[in-house]
Design a protein around this motif. Structure first.
Motif, PDB file in Angstrom:
ATOM      1  N   ALA A 104      -7.379   8.268   2.295  1.00  8.11           N
ATOM      2  CA  ALA A 104      -8.735   8.605   1.858  1.00  8.11           C
ATOM      3  C   ALA A 104      -8.751   9.939   1.123  1.00  8.11           C
ATOM      4  O   ALA A 104      -8.176  10.923   1.593  1.00  8.11           O
ATOM      5  CB  ALA A 104      -9.672   8.670   3.056  1.00  8.11           C
ATOM      6  N   ASN A 105      -9.407   9.971  -0.037  1.00 12.19           N
ATOM      7  CA  ASN A 105      -9.635  11.235  -0.728  1.00 12.19           C
ATOM      8  C   ASN A 105     -10.768  12.004  -0.051  1.00 12.19           C
ATOM      9  O   ASN A 105     -10.796  13.226  -0.044  1.00 12.19           O
ATOM     10  CB  ASN A 105     -10.002  10.973  -2.195  1.00 12.19           C
ATOM     11  N   LYS A 106     -11.705  11.243   0.522  1.00 16.93           N
ATOM     12  CA  LYS A 106     -12.880  11.815   1.174  1.00 16.93           C
ATOM     13  C   LYS A 106     -13.391  10.764   2.142  1.00 16.93           C
ATOM     14  O   LYS A 106     -13.402   9.578   1.837  1.00 16.93           O
ATOM     15  CB  LYS A 106     -13.936  12.154   0.123  1.00 16.93           C
ATOM     16  N   GLY A 107     -13.811  11.195   3.331  1.00 18.10           N
ATOM     17  CA  GLY A 107     -14.298  10.221   4.298  1.00 18.10           C
ATOM     18  C   GLY A 107     -13.158   9.416   4.888  1.00 18.10           C
ATOM     19  O   GLY A 107     -12.128   9.946   5.277  1.00 18.10           O
ATOM     20  N   TRP A 108     -13.333   8.079   4.945  1.00 16.53           N
ATOM     21  CA  TRP A 108     -12.292   7.224   5.495  1.00 16.53           C
ATOM     22  C   TRP A 108     -12.102   5.978   4.649  1.00 16.53           C
ATOM     23  O   TRP A 108     -12.939   5.644   3.807  1.00 16.53           O
ATOM     24  CB  TRP A 108     -12.605   6.835   6.943  1.00 16.53           C
ATOM     25  N   VAL A 109     -10.992   5.293   4.891  1.00 11.99           N
ATOM     26  CA  VAL A 109     -10.681   4.027   4.229  1.00 11.99           C
ATOM     27  C   VAL A 109     -10.415   2.983   5.307  1.00 11.99           C
ATOM     28  O   VAL A 109      -9.709   3.250   6.285  1.00 11.99           O
ATOM     29  CB  VAL A 109      -9.454   4.148   3.304  1.00 11.99           C
ATOM     30  N   GLY A 110     -11.006   1.797   5.132  1.00 13.87           N
ATOM     31  CA  GLY A 110     -10.804   0.721   6.096  1.00 13.87           C
ATOM     32  C   GLY A 110     -10.935  -0.642   5.449  1.00 13.87           C
ATOM     33  O   GLY A 110     -11.046  -0.764   4.222  1.00 13.87           O
ATOM     34  N   ASP A 114     -18.287   9.613  -5.951  1.00 21.29           N
ATOM     35  CA  ASP A 114     -17.245   9.852  -4.943  1.00 21.29           C
ATOM     36  C   ASP A 114     -16.520   8.566  -4.541  1.00 21.29           C
ATOM     37  O   ASP A 114     -15.495   8.625  -3.870  1.00 21.29           O
ATOM     38  CB  ASP A 114     -17.849  10.493  -3.696  1.00 21.29           C
ATOM     39  N   ALA A 115     -17.067   7.421  -4.904  1.00 20.71           N
ATOM     40  CA  ALA A 115     -16.445   6.140  -4.550  1.00 20.71           C
ATOM     41  C   ALA A 115     -15.174   5.931  -5.371  1.00 20.71           C
ATOM     42  O   ALA A 115     -15.217   5.939  -6.604  1.00 20.71           O
ATOM     43  CB  ALA A 115     -17.425   5.003  -4.794  1.00 20.71           C
ATOM     44  N   LYS A 116     -14.045   5.765  -4.698  1.00 19.74           N
ATOM     45  CA  LYS A 116     -12.767   5.614  -5.386  1.00 19.74           C
ATOM     46  C   LYS A 116     -12.045   4.318  -5.028  1.00 19.74           C
ATOM     47  O   LYS A 116     -11.331   3.752  -5.861  1.00 19.74           O
ATOM     48  CB  LYS A 116     -11.843   6.797  -5.058  1.00 19.74           C
ATOM     49  N   ILE A 117     -12.208   3.868  -3.778  1.00 21.40           N
ATOM     50  CA  ILE A 117     -11.423   2.713  -3.321  1.00 21.40           C
ATOM     51  C   ILE A 117     -12.360   1.587  -2.903  1.00 21.40           C
ATOM     52  O   ILE A 117     -12.975   1.605  -1.831  1.00 21.40           O
ATOM     53  CB  ILE A 117     -10.511   3.109  -2.146  1.00 21.40           C
ATOM     54  N   LYS A 118     -12.524   0.617  -3.756  1.00 23.78           N
ATOM     55  CA  LYS A 118     -13.239  -0.630  -3.476  1.00 23.78           C
ATOM     56  C   LYS A 118     -12.360  -1.724  -4.083  1.00 23.78           C
ATOM     57  O   LYS A 118     -12.485  -2.058  -5.264  1.00 23.78           O
ATOM     58  CB  LYS A 118     -14.635  -0.668  -4.117  1.00 23.78           C
ATOM     59  N   THR A 128     -22.363   1.515  -4.664  1.00 25.32           N
ATOM     60  CA  THR A 128     -22.646   1.505  -3.226  1.00 25.32           C
ATOM     61  C   THR A 128     -21.340   1.464  -2.441  1.00 25.32           C
ATOM     62  O   THR A 128     -20.285   1.116  -2.979  1.00 25.32           O
ATOM     63  CB  THR A 128     -23.513   0.286  -2.849  1.00 25.32           C
ATOM     64  N   ASP A 129     -21.425   1.825  -1.156  1.00 28.24           N
ATOM     65  CA  ASP A 129     -20.170   1.952  -0.410  1.00 28.24           C
ATOM     66  C   ASP A 129     -19.703   0.650   0.219  1.00 28.24           C
ATOM     67  O   ASP A 129     -18.518   0.452   0.423  1.00 28.24           O
ATOM     68  CB  ASP A 129     -20.294   3.030   0.668  1.00 28.24           C
ATOM     69  N   LYS A 130     -20.626  -0.275   0.518  1.00 27.77           N
ATOM     70  CA  LYS A 130     -20.261  -1.397   1.380  1.00 27.77           C
ATOM     71  C   LYS A 130     -20.082  -2.716   0.630  1.00 27.77           C
ATOM     72  O   LYS A 130     -20.986  -3.551   0.577  1.00 27.77           O
ATOM     73  CB  LYS A 130     -21.312  -1.565   2.474  1.00 27.77           C
ATOM     74  N   ILE A 131     -18.899  -2.901   0.049  1.00 28.06           N
ATOM     75  CA  ILE A 131     -18.545  -4.245  -0.395  1.00 28.06           C
ATOM     76  C   ILE A 131     -17.874  -4.903   0.807  1.00 28.06           C
ATOM     77  O   ILE A 131     -16.805  -4.480   1.246  1.00 28.06           O
ATOM     78  CB  ILE A 131     -17.670  -4.249  -1.656  1.00 28.06           C
ATOM     79  N   GLU A 132     -18.523  -5.932   1.364  1.00 28.22           N
ATOM     80  CA  GLU A 132     -18.143  -6.406   2.698  1.00 28.22           C
ATOM     81  C   GLU A 132     -17.726  -7.859   2.778  1.00 28.22           C
ATOM     82  O   GLU A 132     -17.081  -8.254   3.732  1.00 28.22           O
ATOM     83  CB  GLU A 132     -19.316  -6.172   3.662  1.00 28.22           C
ATOM     84  N   GLY A 133     -18.113  -8.687   1.816  1.00 32.91           N
ATOM     85  CA  GLY A 133     -17.791 -10.101   1.923  1.00 32.91           C
ATOM     86  C   GLY A 133     -16.984 -10.610   0.756  1.00 32.91           C
ATOM     87  O   GLY A 133     -17.206 -10.203  -0.396  1.00 32.91           O
TER      88      GLY A 133
END
Length: 724
Positions: free
Chosen positions: A611-617, A640-644, A686-691
């Motif tokens: 993670a560059n910032k926050g967390w990655v999961g 700030d969103a980098k990993i999706k 947005t942060d939550k790509i979930e499905g």
């Protein structure tokens, strides 16, 4: 009260328009500008800022917005509408409440009150080019809305002298009373010596001694319409004579198929009779008709908008129809059910070519309803996404543009910033919504939101299923989605039940078919809240008939972030654990397996990005052909969103080892970066790509979680990534 027969016919027109989908052109968002980009030098980037009321220069190239938290005005250069640029910030000696433009001057009402009982404020005229205050007029009270006549001869200021809502439960009267100020303009600047005060006491049936003017607007005849929101009253004033020429109650409306209870469910089966409109903003449609946005304040809120004739007749009432559009687009703010629902607050009117459009802003729903004026019942055209808490909007027909100002800045909660958003009318199809719902068997809109896991029907291309997460904790559901139409359509909501009731203590984050007509569901646990980490089997009707609790060997290393996806490979269920638990090495998480024949648990490790910032999961796991697809994301938004990302793992890599021992680490391969997809609608990422799922034809689909429209714009991205 309005004519119910007319309302029914109006609703029929809207339904027909939506059903046909006939639309030659549409508005689409082309840019978003964060007000944080306009923070002055020396001000910390974490300072709260806001775009509340917005105006545009006469050449259509400069936007000016009131910024209450920073007590100033923000300027935005939209010479290139696709790339708005910061154009400066002007500090004022108080809180700006509204803004308008006359010639080359910015006019703003500034609140300098030290208390509710000693309201004060002034009207400032600011040179648009050098941003210097050239004139100021004492207003004798606390200003709210201001407006400039179309011929540039007058400025009107609503002096609200707002009440203290904590005093006597906000009951009226709370003096001093509000009033209206009208000032002549000379080359864009007000003549302070010739200002006139229009008293409004004694007019309303409610709180007659304490009118609180809220919003003002001019027609071509220099007639001013004024809303007295708390008083549920409307007043028409002649600007030339400063005389009241008509006034009448805003009246009430009957609402059907609405949700009236804040209870973490979306249930639209209630009726609310004689609901006071309590309009906030108001805009003239022509010289005889005006529109009100019926937000409500203390005793009302009709959840829609009304078209009045200036003689007091109700010409059209939207009732619950506007809110239903909000619901079906997934933007309904359930937490406001017990109060005023979606809260339509702002309005804009614009004539583009031969068509006049009405733009209705849902403050709590984060959306803008677009309607075409027909002279009778307006035609619903589309719903636009509009950030968090759209407060106002302005049209620029000469450039085919609409601009919204979204006041909410959630910087203290590490959430989205306030934004100015730009839309353009062209001949492209509407890009939003990308998914919406229909109605159930009894005609109620199907409520939905917070979509998390997805799966696809094994035989029918485009037939998908999704679940909602714990935001709707008392209404866990499986949604049936027809992705063969645009936008994709939620055609059914199947409740997840246990013992005949909605199943509780669930946080559904994953779903996969069992191959026999039922589903396996993954629920993310929260032990402190007594929500178990578990897998549930449901039949085709959503009834839980089997539960697989996580084993002790797994739970003894528990952290809060658990199951975030589930898929079936042969005889084994595979579950993606969102984040590393206590026994996981840094930048790894577990993929946990459960063999349905041997009833044994196992796992492998999956390597995550740092993670560059926050967390990655992880957010999802989906098996297709010989691969397993996994969503990996950070918890960041906007810039700030980098990993999706979508990765794949060969199924041959999934060789589970017993829990508690050494676990093999799988190899992953990048398939897709989702950030361009999440930027495609020109909002913030947005942060939550979930499905994610792959349908029977091999086509991949992804969806984001809109957090139930709670401190969220409410937007849901749903898109296809094509053949896998």
């Amino acid at each position: 009260m309005f004519d119910r027969t007319f309302r029914r016919s109006a609703l029929a027109v809207m339904v027909a328009a939506v059903a046909t989908g006939a639309q030659a052109d549409a508005f689409n968002r082309i840019a978003s500008f964060s007000t944080a980009k306009n923070l002055p030098a020396g001000v910390e980037r974490q300072q709260e800022t806001s775009a509340e009321i917005i105006a545009v220069s006469e050449d259509g190239k400069t936007l000016v917005y009131s910024d209450s938290p920073l007590e100033g005005l923000g300027f935005v250069d939209i010479s290139d509408a696709d790339e708005p640029k910061p154009a400066g910030h002007l500090k004022l000696e108080g809180e700006p409440t509204s803004v308008a433009i006359a010639d080359d001057y910015v006019l703003t009402g500034v609140n300098t009150s030290t208390s509710y009982v000693t309201p004060t404020g002034f009207l400032a005229a600011i040179d648009l080019d050098d941003k210097e205050i050239e004139k100021r007029c004492d207003l004798g009270g606390q200003p709210d809305s201001i407006a400039v006549s179309k011929d540039g001869k007058y400025v009107a200021v609503a002096i609200e002298n707002e009440r203290d809502e904590d005093l006597n439960d906000g009951e009226l009267p709370q003096l001093p009373a509000g009033f209206l100020v009208i000032a002549p303009l000379e080359d864009g600047k007000p003549d302070c010596d010739d200002m006139r005060r229009v008293e409004m006491t004694g007019l309303a049936e409610i709180g007659a001694d304490d009118p609180e003017p809220e919003f003002v607007d001019f027609n071509d005849n220099n007639e001013i319409v004024v809303t007295l929101q708390e008083n549920n009253h409307l007043v028409v004033v002649d600007a030339k004579t400063a005389k009241v020429i008509n006034h009448f109650s805003a009246g009430s409306v009957d609402l059907k198929n609405v949700d009236l209870k804040k209870d973490r469910t979306l249930t639209f089966n209630k009726t609310q009779e004689n609901r006071l409109r309590e309009p906030d903003s108001v805009k003239w449609l022509d010289n005889d008709r005006f529109v009100t946005a019926n937000e409500g304040d203390f005793n009302g809120g009709a959840r829609g908008f009304t078209i009045f004739h200036k003689d007091g007749r109700v010409l059209y009432e939207s009732a619950e129809a506007f809110e239903h559009q909000i619901i079906m687009a997934g933007h309904y703010p359930e937490k406001r059910s017990g109060k005023k629902g979606n809260e339509p607050e702002g309005l804009a009117i614009g004539t583009f070519g031969k068509d006049t459009y009405i733009f209705v802003l849902s403050e709590r729903g984060g959306a803008i309803g677009v309607y075409r004026d027909t002279g009778a019942a307006p035609e619903f055209v589309q719903l636009l996404p509009s950030g968090i808490a759209p407060e106002s909007a302005v049209t620029i027909p000469s450039r085919n543009l609409l601009v919204s100002a979204n006041e909410k800045d959630l910087v203290e909660d590490k959430g989205p910033r306030s934004h100015v958003m730009v839309y353009k009318l062209d001949d492209d199809a509407a890009a939003y919504p990308q998914i919406k719902s229909g109605r159930n068997d009894v005609g109620e809109p199907i409520g939905w939101g917070a979509l998390s896991g997805m799966t696809a029907d094994a035989k029918k291309p485009g037939l998908l299923y999704a679940v909602n997460d714990s935001f709707y904790s008392k209404q866990p559901s499986i949604f049936t989605i027809d992705a063969n139409q645009t936008p994709a359509k939620i055609v059914k909501a199947t409740p997840v039940t246990r013992d005949g009731n909605a199943a509780e203590k669930l946080d559904l984050e994953g779903i996969t078919q069992d191959g026999k007509g039922g589903f396996w569901l993954a629920s993310e646990g929260k032990t402190k809240k007594k929500v178990p980490h578990a897998i549930y089997h449901v039949n085709a009707n959503g009834v839980i008939d089997r539960t697989l609790n996580f084993p002790d060997a797994l739970l003894k290393h528990e952290k809060r972030f658990g199951a975030e996806g589930i898929t079936l490979i042969g005889d084994s269920l595979w579950i993606a654990i969102q984040r590393q638990w206590k026994d996981d090495p840094e930048n790894t998480v577990k993929l946990v397996s459960y063999n349905l024949k041997t009833n044994t648990w196992g796992a492998v490790r999956y390597p995550t990005e740092a993670a560059n910032k926050g967390w990655v999961g992880l957010s999802e796991i989906t098996a297709y052909d010989d691969e397993v697809y996994i969503i990996e994301r950070d918890n960041q938004i906007g810039e700030d969103a980098k990993i999706k990302r979508l990765y794949k793992v060969e199924q041959s890599e999934l060789k589970p080892a017993p829990l508690g021992g050494e676990l093999p680490v799988v190899k992953k391969e990048l398939v897709r970066d989702f950030i361009p997809d999440l930027k495609a609608l020109n909002g913030y990422v947005t942060d939550k790509i979930e499905g994610f799922t792959v349908d029977a034809s091999g086509k991949g689909y992804a969806v984001t979680d809109n957090d139930g429209v709670d401190d969220s714009s409410g937007e849901t991205n749903f898109f296809s990534v094509g053949k896998m």
